[in-house]
Scaffold this motif. Structure first.
Motif, mmCIF file in Angstrom:
data_model
loop_
_atom_site.group_PDB
_atom_site.id
_atom_site.type_symbol
_atom_site.label_atom_id
_atom_site.label_comp_id
_atom_site.label_asym_id
_atom_site.label_seq_id
_atom_site.Cartn_x
_atom_site.Cartn_y
_atom_site.Cartn_z
ATOM 1 N N ASP A 268 -8.745 6.030 0.917
ATOM 2 C CA ASP A 268 -8.770 7.567 1.664
ATOM 3 C C ASP A 268 -9.199 8.475 0.501
ATOM 4 N N ILE A 269 -9.963 9.909 1.169
ATOM 5 C CA ILE A 269 -10.878 10.218 0.243
ATOM 6 C C ILE A 269 -9.005 11.562 0.065
ATOM 7 N N ALA A 270 -8.575 11.471 1.155
ATOM 8 C CA ALA A 270 -7.134 12.006 1.181
ATOM 9 C C ALA A 270 -5.967 11.399 -0.209
ATOM 10 N N TYR A 271 -6.168 9.987 -0.326
ATOM 11 C CA TYR A 271 -5.358 9.532 -0.817
ATOM 12 C C TYR A 271 -5.068 9.513 -2.319
ATOM 13 N N PRO A 272 -5.852 10.215 -3.341
ATOM 14 C CA PRO A 272 -5.493 11.440 -4.603
ATOM 15 C C PRO A 272 -4.564 12.455 -4.270
ATOM 16 N N ASN A 273 -4.162 13.220 -3.155
ATOM 17 C CA ASN A 273 -3.515 14.272 -3.562
ATOM 18 C C ASN A 273 -2.758 13.966 -1.901
ATOM 19 N N LEU A 274 -2.329 12.788 -1.432
ATOM 20 C CA LEU A 274 -1.046 12.833 -0.587
ATOM 21 C C LEU A 274 -0.446 12.123 -1.356
ATOM 22 N N LYS A 275 -0.704 11.164 -2.366
ATOM 23 C CA LYS A 275 -0.037 10.081 -2.831
ATOM 24 C C LYS A 275 1.018 10.741 -3.748
ATOM 25 N N PRO A 276 0.479 11.372 -5.088
ATOM 26 C CA PRO A 276 2.104 12.513 -5.269
ATOM 27 C C PRO A 276 2.454 12.806 -5.475
ATOM 28 N N GLN A 277 2.186 13.665 -3.787
ATOM 29 C CA GLN A 277 2.808 14.659 -3.082
ATOM 30 C C GLN A 277 4.186 13.112 -2.345
ATOM 31 N N ILE A 278 3.519 12.490 -2.065
ATOM 32 C CA ILE A 278 4.875 11.202 -1.195
ATOM 33 C C ILE A 278 5.627 10.905 -2.094
ATOM 34 N N ASP A 279 5.182 10.315 -3.574
ATOM 35 C CA ASP A 279 5.716 9.874 -4.757
ATOM 36 C C ASP A 279 6.780 11.001 -5.428
ATOM 37 N N THR A 280 6.391 11.640 -5.488
ATOM 38 C CA THR A 280 7.174 12.821 -5.395
ATOM 39 C C THR A 280 8.978 13.156 -4.702
ATOM 40 N N MET A 281 8.331 12.935 -3.211
ATOM 41 C CA MET A 281 9.281 12.938 -2.298
ATOM 42 C C MET A 281 10.765 12.225 -1.995
ATOM 43 N N LYS A 282 9.805 10.486 -2.604
ATOM 44 C CA LYS A 282 10.804 9.376 -3.165
ATOM 45 C C LYS A 282 11.552 10.082 -4.005
ATOM 46 N N LYS A 283 12.063 10.953 -4.955
ATOM 47 C CA LYS A 283 12.693 11.239 -6.233
ATOM 48 C C LYS A 283 13.649 12.210 -5.192
ATOM 49 N N LEU A 284 14.072 12.946 -4.686
ATOM 50 C CA LEU A 284 14.014 14.253 -4.381
ATOM 51 C C LEU A 284 14.854 13.509 -3.128
ATOM 52 N N THR A 285 15.955 12.504 -3.510
ATOM 53 C CA THR A 285 16.811 11.421 -2.146
ATOM 54 C C THR A 285 17.762 12.740 -1.658
ATOM 55 N N ASP A 286 17.626 13.481 -1.874
ATOM 56 C CA ASP A 286 19.181 14.415 -0.871
ATOM 57 C C ASP A 286 18.042 14.471 0.373
ATOM 58 N N SER A 287 16.735 14.898 0.327
ATOM 59 C CA SER A 287 16.392 15.360 1.387
ATOM 60 C C SER A 287 15.612 14.164 2.358
ATOM 61 N N PHE A 288 14.954 13.704 0.846
ATOM 62 C CA PHE A 288 14.047 12.184 1.775
ATOM 63 C C PHE A 288 14.760 10.900 1.250
ATOM 64 N N ILE A 289 14.773 10.304 2.087
ATOM 65 C CA ILE A 289 14.910 8.635 2.187
ATOM 66 C C ILE A 289 14.089 7.243 2.130
ATOM 67 N N TYR A 290 13.902 6.886 1.278
ATOM 68 C CA TYR A 290 12.541 6.588 1.121
ATOM 69 C C TYR A 290 12.862 4.585 1.769
ATOM 70 N N SER A 291 12.645 3.970 3.096
ATOM 71 C CA SER A 291 12.696 3.079 3.807
ATOM 72 C C SER A 291 12.247 2.469 4.552
ATOM 73 N N SER A 292 11.567 1.284 4.712
ATOM 74 C CA SER A 292 11.012 0.922 6.299
ATOM 75 C C SER A 292 12.218 1.150 7.218
ATOM 76 N N ASP A 293 13.228 0.830 6.875
ATOM 77 C CA ASP A 293 14.286 0.726 7.510
ATOM 78 C C ASP A 293 14.790 2.681 7.931
ATOM 79 N N THR A 294 14.482 2.320 9.044
ATOM 80 C CA THR A 294 14.754 4.078 9.821
ATOM 81 C C THR A 294 16.736 3.904 9.711
ATOM 82 N N LYS A 295 17.024 2.968 9.954
ATOM 83 C CA LYS A 295 19.194 2.907 10.433
ATOM 84 C C LYS A 295 19.081 2.950 8.150
#
Length: 327
Positions: A268-295
């Protein structure tokens, strides 16, 4: 294990019992394998079954609503949106309440793109009909507005959304909003989601920034946040992710108070811009807790292998994400 199995397979004198014993041994070994925590946290792409693209024997309906929205010249524009009502929706039954997903089209498209209009049955409608009929999701209402017209800007659409669209929809249909007052809309935020594709995804990030009080669930598909400039999810991923985290903190929300389910394809043409943002969000675990389990978490990212910037992929991301909304 592989060597032993290969020896048995290559042994012309091997008996059926030996084959069965090796098969049992392999199954036992596989059963003992454990996913790494990182792998377990991923939400993996699942293609929409072909049967879900066919007409359901329990079809929902599409209605259109018109309204007026303020523009940038102190005037009012006539606008319309479409509303998907699930099979069995009864206008006279006010006891049954429905969650609402607001779903935005991409750039150059309009409110007709996703559902078409009354009497039409495009692919996403068929998918929704089948998911509801098969019990994959609870019946819900889906609204398709447009950011064109009015103030004609994805960055300003949030004003029209909460001032015009949400009150119109949620007082006409049986939703969890007791009234159109801001207090009642805030009180019912857990029953409201916003998502979009491409420029609709950009709109989704703006909705998170400005309307977090009114929406608990967000589904940005194939588009990064442009709050710090076009493509800033790729050029300024750290600043963008920190901005989004600060929005939630300043509003007093904890991670369990909001969910972000994002997706795109690796082609996707959006991938190169979206993935870096997502990868950085993953590091901010006090706001964004990365998991496929919504619990366990409030945030995940689906990557479609070979996925391009097109609705035939986006409809599948929506199929994958819908069961996690309103949990």
């Amino acid at each position: 294990m592989q060597v032993i199995s290969s020896n048995v397979l290559n042994d012309k004198k091997a008996t059926q019992q030996q084959f069965d014993e090796q098969a049992a041994s392999i199954r036992n070994a596989i059963a003992k394998l454990e996913m790494t925590e990182e792998a377990a946290n991923e939400k993996y792409f699942k293609a929409v079954p072909d049967a879900y693209r066919t007409e359901s024997d329990q079809p929902g309906t599409i209605e259109s609503l018109t309204y007026k929205a303020p523009n940038l010249t102190n005037g009012m524009d006539d606008k319309k949106l479409h509303v998907y009502l699930p099979h069995g929706y009864d206008p006279s039954d006010s006891n049954k309440k429905y969650n609402v997903l607001y779903l935005m089209h991409g750039g150059g498209e309009n409110e007709d793109l996703i559902f078409g209009g009354p009497g039409q049955s495009k692919e996403l409608k068929k998918i929704l009909d089948n998911m509801i009929a098969k019990g994959d999701i609870e019946p819900l209402i889906v609204v398709t507005p447009t950011f064109y017209g009015g103030k004609n800007d994805t960055a300003l659409f949030h004003e029209e959304l909460i001032s015009n669209i949400v009150p119109l929809v949620e007082t006409k249909y049986h939703t969890y909003a007791k009234s159109a007052s801001l207090d009642d809309l805030k009180a019912s935020r857990a029953h409201r989601a916003f998502g979009g594709f491409s420029m609709g995804s950009v709109t989704t990030w703006y909705t998170f920034i400005h309307n977090l009080d009114y929406f608990k669930y967000y589904m940005p598909l194939s588009g990064d946040s442009w709050v710090l400039g076009q493509g800033a999810g790729g050029s300024k991923p750290k600043e963008t992710a920190e901005y989004l985290a600060k929005v939630a903190k300043d509003a007093g929300y904890k991670p369990q108070d909001y969910y972000i389910f994002s997706a795109t394809g690796d082609l996707d043409i959006a991938y190169p811009n979206l993935k870096p943002q997502i990868d950085t969000m993953k590091k901010l675990t006090d706001s964004f807790i990365y998991s496929s389990d919504t619990k366990k978490g409030n945030f995940y990212f689906i990557v479609g292998d070979g996925g391009t910037h097109a609705w035939n992929w986006v409809n599948q991301y929506i199929y994958d994400i819908l069961p996690d909304l309103f949990q």
